[in-house]
Design an enzyme around this catalytic site. Structure first.
Site, PDB file in Angstrom:
ATOM      1  N   ASN A 192      10.777 -94.894  17.210  1.00 48.09           N
ATOM      2  CA  ASN A 192       9.583 -93.730  16.400  1.00 48.09           C
ATOM      3  C   ASN A 192       9.326 -94.866  15.336  1.00 48.09           C
ATOM      4  O   ASN A 192       9.732 -94.770  13.945  1.00 48.09           O
ATOM      5  CB  ASN A 192      11.011 -92.675  15.911  1.00 48.09           C
ATOM      6  CG  ASN A 192       9.965 -91.405  14.936  1.00 48.09           C
ATOM      7  OD1 ASN A 192       8.739 -91.640  15.114  1.00 48.09           O
ATOM      8  ND2 ASN A 192      10.922 -90.669  14.653  1.00 48.09           N
TER       9      ASN A 192
ATOM     10  N   GLY B 166      17.692 -92.049   8.512  1.00 49.44           N
ATOM     11  CA  GLY B 166      16.992 -93.087   7.163  1.00 49.44           C
ATOM     12  C   GLY B 166      17.735 -93.213   6.461  1.00 49.44           C
ATOM     13  O   GLY B 166      17.774 -93.680   5.019  1.00 49.44           O
TER      14      GLY B 166
ATOM     15  N   LYS C 265       6.907 -93.705  13.614  1.00 46.79           N
ATOM     16  CA  LYS C 265       6.480 -92.666  12.497  1.00 46.79           C
ATOM     17  C   LYS C 265       4.964 -92.717  11.798  1.00 46.79           C
ATOM     18  O   LYS C 265       4.297 -93.272  12.345  1.00 46.79           O
ATOM     19  CB  LYS C 265       7.796 -92.207  11.670  1.00 46.79           C
ATOM     20  CG  LYS C 265       9.095 -92.020  11.326  1.00 46.79           C
ATOM     21  CD  LYS C 265      10.024 -91.781  10.296  1.00 46.79           C
ATOM     22  CE  LYS C 265      11.247 -92.043  10.741  1.00 46.79           C
ATOM     23  NZ  LYS C 265      12.416 -91.227  10.121  1.00 46.79           N
TER      24      LYS C 265
ATOM     25  N   SER D  59      19.742 -93.889  11.642  1.00 47.21           N
ATOM     26  CA  SER D  59      20.348 -95.013  11.355  1.00 47.21           C
ATOM     27  C   SER D  59      20.950 -96.259  11.729  1.00 47.21           C
ATOM     28  O   SER D  59      22.083 -96.202  11.896  1.00 47.21           O
ATOM     29  CB  SER D  59      21.609 -94.484  10.265  1.00 47.21           C
ATOM     30  OG  SER D  59      20.721 -93.793   8.653  1.00 47.21           O
TER      31      SER D  59
ATOM     32  N   HIS E  61      10.906 -83.153  16.182  1.00 50.26           N
ATOM     33  CA  HIS E  61      12.161 -84.455  15.356  1.00 50.26           C
ATOM     34  C   HIS E  61      12.297 -83.362  13.764  1.00 50.26           C
ATOM     35  O   HIS E  61      11.349 -82.926  13.373  1.00 50.26           O
ATOM     36  CB  HIS E  61      11.134 -85.474  14.980  1.00 50.26           C
ATOM     37  CG  HIS E  61      11.577 -86.379  14.045  1.00 50.26           C
ATOM     38  ND1 HIS E  61      11.631 -86.644  12.674  1.00 50.26           N
ATOM     39  CD2 HIS E  61      11.991 -87.544  14.846  1.00 50.26           C
ATOM     40  CE1 HIS E  61      12.027 -87.427  12.292  1.00 50.26           C
ATOM     41  NE2 HIS E  61      12.569 -88.222  14.140  1.00 50.26           N
TER      42      HIS E  61
ATOM     43  N   GLU F  49      12.006 -83.940  10.898  1.00 52.72           N
ATOM     44  CA  GLU F  49      10.148 -84.204   9.684  1.00 52.72           C
ATOM     45  C   GLU F  49       9.842 -83.833   9.790  1.00 52.72           C
ATOM     46  O   GLU F  49       7.962 -82.706   9.415  1.00 52.72           O
ATOM     47  CB  GLU F  49       9.813 -85.777   9.623  1.00 52.72           C
ATOM     48  CG  GLU F  49      11.012 -86.708   9.476  1.00 52.72           C
ATOM     49  CD  GLU F  49      10.971 -87.877   9.310  1.00 52.72           C
ATOM     50  OE1 GLU F  49      10.178 -88.923   9.859  1.00 52.72           O
ATOM     51  OE2 GLU F  49      11.509 -89.033   9.329  1.00 52.72           O
TER      52      GLU F  49
ATOM     53  N   GLU G  61      19.954 -85.712  16.994  1.00 51.08           N
ATOM     54  CA  GLU G  61      19.805 -86.483  15.304  1.00 51.08           C
ATOM     55  C   GLU G  61      20.531 -85.687  14.094  1.00 51.08           C
ATOM     56  O   GLU G  61      19.319 -85.343  13.768  1.00 51.08           O
ATOM     57  CB  GLU G  61      18.611 -86.874  15.142  1.00 51.08           C
ATOM     58  CG  GLU G  61      17.531 -88.016  16.240  1.00 51.08           C
ATOM     59  CD  GLU G  61      16.152 -88.321  15.568  1.00 51.08           C
ATOM     60  OE1 GLU G  61      16.368 -90.014  15.386  1.00 51.08           O
ATOM     61  OE2 GLU G  61      15.501 -87.604  15.071  1.00 51.08           O
TER      62      GLU G  61
HETATM   63  C1  PEP Z   1      13.912 -90.537  13.313  1.00 54.25           C
HETATM   64  O1  PEP Z   1      13.278 -90.761  12.863  1.00 54.25           O
HETATM   65  O2  PEP Z   1      14.654 -90.943  14.160  1.00 54.25           O
HETATM   66  C2  PEP Z   1      15.683 -91.608  12.622  1.00 54.25           C
HETATM   67  C3  PEP Z   1      16.348 -91.613  13.784  1.00 54.25           C
HETATM   68  O3  PEP Z   1      15.482 -92.487  11.551  1.00 54.25           O
HETATM   69  P1  PEP Z   1      16.498 -93.706  11.643  1.00 54.25           P
HETATM   70  O4  PEP Z   1      16.637 -94.896  12.914  1.00 54.25           O
HETATM   71  O5  PEP Z   1      15.165 -94.452  10.010  1.00 54.25           O
HETATM   72  O6  PEP Z   1      17.903 -93.238  10.803  1.00 54.25           O
END
Ligand code: PEP
Length: 239
Positions: A14, A170, A16, A204, A94, A96, A164
């Site tokens: 992803n 992040g 973003k 992460s 997601h 976000e 998630e």
């Molecule tokens: C994500 O945005 O779906 C995500 C898992 O981000 P990160 O790997 O940076 O934690």
């Protein structure tokens, strides 16, 4: 629709709001995939057509889709438009988008329905906040998100679920391996119909933890944000 049963694990990058034409050129010069795994790159939509799909296991994924199919909805992209451009996967719900763009379980369900009907696999993201985790509400939150956002026509062939935990996205923090496996097992048992769903972990994921996470019995792959922007690191995760 892609046959998910052909792959042992699924890895979704992803990006973003990151990337440009030059970045994509260099990325695909170095990206190395193998036939065992399904590798999906979700770029900003304007770049989706620049993503390479020249091997049997490399796919394009969108980061969002409209709830509408056509009409006077300036700025939107429909599921049909994605399908027209060889996009096989789409992230939905997601955290976000839930946080900044008012996405909710109802719109997630509608979007997922439109995608499935267009032969695109929705990757439905669910997860709890830190406060919800600390107050032992994780399971309750997941049940509500799943029940309200996964359409009735969803099955293990046309829908993926991504767990998630919001507090892990992040932040460099991750649940313990035991917790990840337990939550995935729980998700698959919320209802009989979810038993065989592919459930990905996101939050992460990086080279140092990916192989342990993917090796867990109930984990079918990963959704990777930050680490997917570094192609060497993404290569090492997907290998
Ligand atoms: C994500 O945005 O779906 C995500 C898992 O981000 P990160 O790997 O940076 O934690």
């Amino acid at each position: 629709m892609i046959n998910l049963a052909n792959f042992s694990s699924i890895f979704i990058a992803n990006w973003k709001l990151n990337g440009n034409i030059d970045f994509i050129k260099h990325y695909y010069q170095k990206l190395t995939t193998n036939n065992k795994n399904c590798v999906v790159v979700c770029s900003p939509s304007i770049y989706l057509n620049a993503l390479k799909i020249d091997s049997k296991n490399m796919f394009r994924g969108a980061q969002d889709v409209s709830v509408y199919r056509e009409g006077a909805y300036t700025g939107e992209l429909s599921a049909e438009m994605l399908e027209d451009n060889n996009i096989n996967f789409c992230l939905v719900g997601h955290s976000e988008r839930r946080q900044y763009f008012s996405e909710n379980n109802e719109t997630v369900k509608l979007k997922s329905l439109n995608l499935i009907e267009t032969n695109i696999i929705p990757v439905i993201c669910i997860g709890e906040t830190l406060k919800e985790k600390e107050t032992n509400q994780t399971k309750e939150v997941l049940i509500k998100q799943i029940n309200e956002s996964v359409p009735n026509i969803s099955n293990s062939k046309n829908t993926i679920i991504a767990y998630e935990p919001i507090w892990a996205i992040g932040t460099g923090l991750t649940p313990t391996l035991e917790d990840i496996d337990e939550v995935h097992d729980f998700i698959k048992r919320i209802d009989k119909r979810f038993n065989t769903f592919k459930v990905l972990y996101g939050g992460s994921v990086k080279t140092s933890n990916s192989s342990d996470i993917v090796a867990l019995k109930n984990v079918d792959g990963c959704l990777i944000g930050g680490a997917s922007l570094k192609v060497d690191e993404f290569n090492s995760i997907i290998s």
